[in-house]
Design a protein around this motif. Structure first.
Motif, mmCIF file in Angstrom:
data_model
loop_
_atom_site.group_PDB
_atom_site.id
_atom_site.type_symbol
_atom_site.label_atom_id
_atom_site.label_comp_id
_atom_site.label_asym_id
_atom_site.label_seq_id
_atom_site.Cartn_x
_atom_site.Cartn_y
_atom_site.Cartn_z
ATOM 1 N N THR A 95 9.194 4.649 2.370
ATOM 2 C CA THR A 95 8.848 4.529 0.941
ATOM 3 C C THR A 95 9.704 3.495 0.227
ATOM 4 O OG1 THR A 95 10.290 6.454 0.563
ATOM 5 C CG2 THR A 95 7.919 6.868 0.683
ATOM 6 N N TRP A 96 10.174 2.500 0.951
ATOM 7 C CA TRP A 96 10.960 1.431 0.320
ATOM 8 C C TRP A 96 10.140 0.736 -0.768
ATOM 9 C CZ3 TRP A 96 15.938 1.408 1.475
ATOM 10 C CH2 TRP A 96 16.359 1.900 2.721
ATOM 11 N N HIS A 97 8.862 0.534 -0.501
ATOM 12 C CA HIS A 97 8.019 -0.162 -1.473
ATOM 13 C C HIS A 97 7.891 0.643 -2.764
ATOM 14 C CE1 HIS A 97 5.477 2.577 0.791
ATOM 15 N NE2 HIS A 97 4.530 2.489 -0.129
ATOM 16 N N LYS A 98 7.875 1.963 -2.651
ATOM 17 C CA LYS A 98 7.813 2.795 -3.849
ATOM 18 C C LYS A 98 9.136 2.767 -4.603
ATOM 19 C CE LYS A 98 4.101 5.853 -2.459
ATOM 20 N NZ LYS A 98 3.583 7.235 -2.446
ATOM 21 N N MET A 236 1.524 3.528 11.053
ATOM 22 C CA MET A 236 0.384 2.997 10.304
ATOM 23 C C MET A 236 -0.301 4.091 9.479
ATOM 24 S SD MET A 236 0.376 -0.179 10.707
ATOM 25 C CE MET A 236 2.151 0.049 10.686
ATOM 26 N N LYS A 237 -0.378 5.280 10.036
ATOM 27 C CA LYS A 237 -0.952 6.391 9.269
ATOM 28 C C LYS A 237 -0.106 6.661 8.038
ATOM 29 C CE LYS A 237 -2.830 11.027 9.913
ATOM 30 N NZ LYS A 237 -3.029 12.143 10.879
ATOM 31 N N ARG A 238 1.185 6.633 8.212
ATOM 32 C CA ARG A 238 2.103 6.849 7.091
ATOM 33 C C ARG A 238 2.000 5.729 6.066
ATOM 34 N NH1 ARG A 238 8.196 6.994 8.847
ATOM 35 N NH2 ARG A 238 7.691 4.796 9.150
ATOM 36 N N ALA A 239 1.820 4.490 6.526
ATOM 37 C CA ALA A 239 1.699 3.355 5.606
ATOM 38 C C ALA A 239 0.473 3.497 4.712
ATOM 39 C CB ALA A 239 1.636 2.046 6.400
ATOM 40 N N ASN A 242 1.027 6.173 2.157
ATOM 41 C CA ASN A 242 1.993 5.751 1.141
ATOM 42 C C ASN A 242 1.515 4.591 0.287
ATOM 43 O OD1 ASN A 242 4.001 7.589 1.645
ATOM 44 N ND2 ASN A 242 5.091 6.301 3.103
ATOM 45 N N ASP A 243 0.294 4.118 0.556
ATOM 46 C CA ASP A 243 -0.216 2.926 -0.132
ATOM 47 C C ASP A 243 0.732 1.745 0.065
ATOM 48 O OD1 ASP A 243 -1.965 1.385 -1.675
ATOM 49 O OD2 ASP A 243 -0.893 1.843 -3.538
ATOM 50 N N LYS A 244 1.221 1.617 1.285
ATOM 51 C CA LYS A 244 2.119 0.516 1.622
ATOM 52 C C LYS A 244 1.295 -0.666 2.132
ATOM 53 C CE LYS A 244 5.942 -0.712 4.714
ATOM 54 N NZ LYS A 244 6.796 -0.256 5.835
ATOM 55 N N HIS A 245 1.532 -1.845 1.584
ATOM 56 C CA HIS A 245 0.798 -3.042 1.971
ATOM 57 C C HIS A 245 1.574 -3.767 3.072
ATOM 58 C CE1 HIS A 245 -1.992 -3.209 -1.662
ATOM 59 N NE2 HIS A 245 -1.257 -2.127 -1.818
ATOM 60 N N PRO A 346 -3.839 -2.606 2.962
ATOM 61 C CA PRO A 346 -5.241 -2.161 3.090
ATOM 62 C C PRO A 346 -6.268 -3.117 2.494
ATOM 63 C CG PRO A 346 -4.228 -1.122 1.195
ATOM 64 C CD PRO A 346 -3.166 -2.006 1.790
ATOM 65 N N GLU A 347 -5.888 -4.363 2.202
ATOM 66 C CA GLU A 347 -6.840 -5.281 1.560
ATOM 67 C C GLU A 347 -8.046 -5.572 2.442
ATOM 68 O OE1 GLU A 347 -2.823 -6.034 -0.233
ATOM 69 O OE2 GLU A 347 -3.621 -5.782 1.787
ATOM 70 N N GLU A 348 -7.804 -5.828 3.740
ATOM 71 C CA GLU A 348 -8.901 -6.180 4.639
ATOM 72 C C GLU A 348 -9.376 -4.982 5.469
ATOM 73 O OE1 GLU A 348 -8.017 -10.900 5.487
ATOM 74 O OE2 GLU A 348 -7.037 -9.413 6.754
#
Length: 645
Positions: A95-98, A236-239, A242-245, A346-348
């Motif tokens: 959760t660094w991005h958060k 990847m499931k966790r990403a 977490n809405d991690k890009h 998750p953009e693509e």
């Protein structure tokens, strides 16, 4: 009563073993492991300094510098353990991005640490933390150190509660065990200063974490020393949760199986190690900081943070260049075919299941260009949605009876008219549109739904044959496909014959079509089914002849009446060598008293050429694509009127 250092010595030995074990096992693959190693080193140093302070006290050493260094080392390393533990929890939850998006939490985490570290840095002349001029004495800010420690403990507890679903209960228990153990030890030692149990309890907590969380065999590939498929799936499931890009460099070696067959498992393993070393070297060279994974069967993944898109592109381009250089193995020059995709998530690719499905076989479903390609250009969201939900789609179609049977006309060169047709399964899902028959059949065979689908199609065909409209068409028979899975089912013959009896269908009105791959099987159930159906008067045709490795002896043994030449014969008919093969194949089959159907005919030229070889039947878009029953009835009626007129 003096202080006993026996528990400290035991703690030091245990921590030293944990540090050495992690280094020897090379457990520094990702940020979490590196932080955990730093925690172990810090705890080891803190324990060593604690022992040193006690020994110095026992020796009644009067050298202020020695006393100062020992106490400074102990207090500083002991204090840093909890903030490092918080960093480890953040890394575990990814959760660094958060954290970067939450300035309040950043200040709450950084400001207390900065204040205490500043106090430590200036302590030699301010004595805010402690002094040793007249023996060890606590300074005015020593309480701040304990208050901020409690603050970090509370943040850790809050973080674990907030993101408990990202741990799993077993991992959460292992991580959470450290806090109560350390707090209890701290309280005991605070009230009983001579009871030096804090370091030992802390080392036990870290041992529990090591045993509960840090098992390399679960996430590190033995051969490449990269993280394995399970770690990639977890991360990847966790990403996505977490809405991690992230940016993912996907490498699939398209000729992996071919090379492994050629040079063997051991040599292929050495090549995989070389590829892994190349990935690590290039990642270090560009300071990429990517997480590196080896999944299986020549598939590698490199995951970059959102801000490192340029580095992801650089690594992909560099790999694309270097992996094309031939590799020497056992005196052979081996050329890899690296298929590289750069994907933004998750953009693509929008979810975990889609990512895993896409990465599995993009090198099979797309043409290799030799260039690094974008997932956005290859990713078909609708098709991946269909793949991920195909079992549910099939079940719903069976429940709602939404499968359809289409018919493709088959032209007789001898009679000069349409004399039969092939029944083909089609499905149009209300939400997803047309479902590929290949995907549909493959999934149905895996799930076992193919048997219900096959009975549905067969009954639809029998009902059509029994109708008045079919009788007026003057067709000889309808071909019905049987999958390999159907043929292997022991009661197939009984079920088909029962359906035919239900509609009073004579055996000469049905021709059962089996694929060429079925000839490779010699199971008893298959043989008994074919023999029972043949005794009942049904005829058989072999579909897709020429696409596999037919055992001619096996083909002769089967009760076949018709051989259907695959469309590839038509596509290659202008190749002089292929035309020789075609002519001799047709002659061989005719000499065996078999009838020949040519599939995939789309032009008058092709029709004339194959009719000239005395092929019995022609099937293809030149006459019609597969069409629904209603349209088929109209088409045949019109075609027959034209033939008669």
């Amino acid at each position: 009563m003096g202080k006993s250092i026996s528990l400290d010595i035991a703690a030091l030995a245990l921590l030293f073993i944990l540090v050495v074990t992690r280094v020897l096992r090379k457990m520094m693959h990702d940020r979490s492991n590196r932080i955990f190693l730093l925690i172990l080193v810090t705890a080891t140093a803190s324990t060593a300094f604690d022992i040193a302070t006690i020994l110095i006290e026992r020796a009644q050493c009067e050298q202020a510098a020695v006393i100062y260094i020992a106490n400074m080392g102990y207090l500083l390393t002991h204090y840093l353990t909890v903030p490092l533990y918080l960093l480890f929890i953040i890394s575990m939850t990814d959760t660094w991005h958060k954290l970067r998006r939450n300035p309040v939490l950043q200040v709450l985490m950084i400001l207390p640490l900065a204040v205490v570290l500043l106090a430590f840095a200036t302590n030699s002349f301010t004595h805010l933390i402690f002094s040793v001029e007249n023996g060890y004495q606590r300074g005015p800010l020593i309480g701040v150190m304990y208050v901020t420690t409690i603050l970090y403990v509370l943040i850790v507890i809050g973080y674990m509660i907030r993101y408990r679903k990202l741990f799993g209960w077993a991992n959460l228990a292992a991580v959470g065990a450290v806090v109560p153990i350390d707090v209890a030890a701290m309280l005991v030692q605070f009230f009983v200063p001579t009871a030096l149990i804090e370091m030992f309890c802390g080392s036990l907590g870290l041992l529990i974490m090591t045993m509960g969380l840090q098992r390399p065999e679960e996430y590190v590939d033995t051969f490449t020393n990269l993280m394995k498929h399970s770690a990639y799936a977890h991360d990847m499931k966790r990403a996505f949760e977490n809405d991690k890009h992230v940016h993912i460099v996907m490498l699939n070696i398209t000729n992996f199986r071919t090379i492994q067959t050629m040079i063997g498992f051991d040599s292929m393993t050495e090549i995989l190690k070389m590829v892994a070393d190349t990935i690590r070297r290039l990642n270090r060279k560009i300071h990429g900081g990517a997480d590196l994974y080896y999944l299986d069967n020549g598939r590698f993944r490199m995951v970059f943070r959102e801000k490192d898109q340029d580095k992801a592109q650089m690594l992909a381009d560099a790999l694309n260049r270097e992996l094309k250089i031939p590799i020497s193995s056992n005196g052979l020059n081996i050329s890899l075919t690296p298929f590289l995709i750069l994907a933004r998530c998750p953009e693509e690719i929008k979810d975990f299941k889609a990512l895993m499905s896409f990465g599995l076989d993009f090198h099979i479903k797309n043409d290799y260009t030799g260039q690094v390609m974008s997932a956005g250009k290859l990713y078909d969201e609708n098709q991946l949605d269909i793949q991920n939900n195909i079992d549910l789609i099939i079940e719903q179609a069976l429940e709602n009876e939404s499968f359809q049977v289409y018919y493709q006309p088959i032209y007789s060169t001898k009679q000069g008219r349409i004399t039969s047709a092939e029944a083909l399964l089609r499905l149009f899902d209300p939400q997803r549109g047309f479902i590929s028959p290949e995907l549909l059949i493959h999934a149905a065979e895996k799930s076992g739904a193919i048997h219900r689908i096959g009975e549905f199609v067969f009954e639809k065909v029998c009902r059509f044959i029994a109708s008045e409209s079919f009788e007026k068409l003057g067709l000889d028979y309808i071909e019905v496909n049987l999958s390999v899975a159907q043929i292997m089912k022991a009661d197939l013959a009984d079920k088909l014959l029962t359906i035919m009896d239900k509609y009073h269908i004579s055996a000469d009105k049905i021709n059962l079509e089996i694929t060429e791959s079925a000839t490779a099987y010699e199971q008893k159930a298959m043989t008994e089914n074919l023999e029972a159906l043949a005794r009942a008067g049904l005829s058989f045709s072999l579909d897709d002849y020429g696409t596999g490795y037919s055992n001619i002896k096996r083909v002769i043994e089967l009760p076949l009446k018709i051989i259907k030449l695959d469309k590839s014969f038509v596509d290659e008919k202008n190749n002089p060598k292929m035309w020789i093969v075609i002519k001799n194949t047709v002659k061989m089959l005719k000499d065996m008293d078999m009838e020949v159907v040519v599939e995939g005919v789309e032009t008058q030229e092709a029709l004339d050429e194959f009719a000239g070889l005395q092929c019995d039947f022609i099937q293809g878009y030149f006459f019609s694509k597969p069409i629904p029953k209603k349209d088929f009835v109209t088409f045949i009626a019109n075609a027959n009127r034209e033939a008669m007129g």
